[in-house]
Design an enzyme around this catalytic site. Structure first.
Site: not given
Ligand SMILES: NC(=O)c1ccc[n+]([C@@H]2O[C@H](COP(=O)([O-])OP(=O)(O)OC[C@H]3O[C@@H](n4cnc5c(N)ncnc54)[C@H](OP(=O)(O)O)[C@@H]3O)[C@@H](O)[C@H]2O)c1
Length: 283
Positions: A58, A197, A237-238, A243, A247
């Site tokens: 990252y 999400l 992540k947010s 938000r 969460n």
């Molecule tokens: N090991 C791996 O290969 C791998 C791969 C992917 C992810 N990850 C880990 O998993 C974590 C989470 O997954 P992710 O970041 O991919 O996606 P996620 O948490 O599924 O979704 C994040 C998205 O949702 C939005 N969001 C969050 N809370 C919200 C709410 N209450 N209302 C409306 N929108 C909301 C965020 O926008 P805003 O920021 O604008 O709020 C962002 O666009 C990552 O950050 C990382 O640490 C690991």
């Protein structure tokens, strides 16, 4: 700043079977730009998060480390996970990169993961042996894997190696990933659900919107509740403090069996990220 307040929710701990317990809900930092990371992570700590998930890939470990240092929160009140990048699977490179992560993150890592199996490039047992050496020699408390398939997990046990403490895998309503979750359960490996999400794809889903209205919570809260009630560890992540707080506010309601099943039924096999069996990026 950043200290627990009376309104901070009590976050359950999940026993990792290695003598340590991880907060079930944390904060994810994928796609948080390096220049914004110190501010975003400081906001997350202020909101009450005590478990952070980052990765060498990252590019934002420095900002995470600065936010932790600036928070004044005692280090043993935090859980910090980072991940070995794909280009560092060779043992010497893995050790060097672990040292760099430790330096960026203030000298201690709670959980260090192999980010991707890269099984097309060699033997996952070899990188896992390197991880065992890193845990033995450095201030790394627990080790685990990410995106490992049942076959990758079987390779580690067939080689007589230790069992990873966690497997961090994609899991959300559109890609429930129950086959890998079951393989982890069989082996006593805790599951961490990434992109819970679906990187934002859950918003605007008519069925999730209707269910959220029914229980008077947001779509995000309903989906996070589904992940938590399935027993998995999760770190949405947010970038928005509002938000982030929303969460975290998921410990004062429950979904019933029918509501849980209706979310699981949204599975359609659509991944938010790559398939570990074909992902071949060495980065
Ligand atoms: N090991 C791996 O290969 C791998 C791969 C992917 C992810 N990850 C880990 O998993 C974590 C989470 O997954 P992710 O970041 O991919 O996606 P996620 O948490 O599924 O979704 C994040 C998205 O949702 C939005 N969001 C969050 N809370 C919200 C709410 N209450 N209302 C409306 N929108 C909301 C965020 O926008 P805003 O920021 O604008 O709020 C962002 O666009 C990552 O950050 C990382 O640490 C690991």
């Amino acid at each position: 700043m950043g200290r627990m307040t009376d309104s901070t929710p009590q976050i359950p701990l999940i026993d990792l079977g290695d003598g340590r317990a991880i907060p079930q809900l944390g904060f994810g930092t994928y796609q948080v730009p390096p220049a914004d990371t110190e501010k975003v992570v400081s906001d997350a700590l202020e909101a009450g998060y005590r478990h952070l998930d980052t990765a060498q890939m990252y590019g934002n470990e420095d900002g995470v480390g600065r936010a932790i240092a600036a928070s004044g929160i005692p280090r043993d009140e935090l859980w910090l996970t980072t991940k070995l990048n794909n280009s560092f699977h060779e043992p010497a490179a893995a050790r060097d990169s672990a040292e760099r992560s430790l330096e960026a993150l203030g000298g201690r890592i709670d959980l260090f993961l192999v980010h991707w199996p890269l099984a097309m490039h060699g033997d996952v047992a070899r990188v896992w042996e390197a991880m065992e050496g890193i845990r033995a020699d450095f201030a790394v408390d627990s080790i685990g894997v990410s995106n490992f398939t049942p076959a990758n997990l079987a390779r580690l046990s067939d080689a007589g190696l230790s069992t990873p403490s966690v497997n961090q895998i994609e899991s959300n309503p559109y890609f429930v990933n129950d086959e890998v979750r079951a393989a982890c359960a069989d082996r006593g490996i805790a599951v961490e659900a990434w992109s819970p999400l679906a990187q934002g794809a859950v918003f605007g889903d008519p069925q999730l919107t209707a269910l959220a209205e029914q229980v008077d919570r947001s779509v995000s809260q309903v989906v996070l509740r589904w992940v938590l009630q399935r027993g998995d560890i999760v770190f949405p992540k947010s970038s928005s403090p509002e938000r982030m707080r929303q969460n975290l506010d998921v410990f004062d309601f429950e979904l019933n069996d029918e509501q849980m099943a209706s979310i699981s039924a949204l599975h359609n096999g659509t991944r938010s990220g790559p398939d570990p069996d074909t992902f071949d990026w060495r980065g």
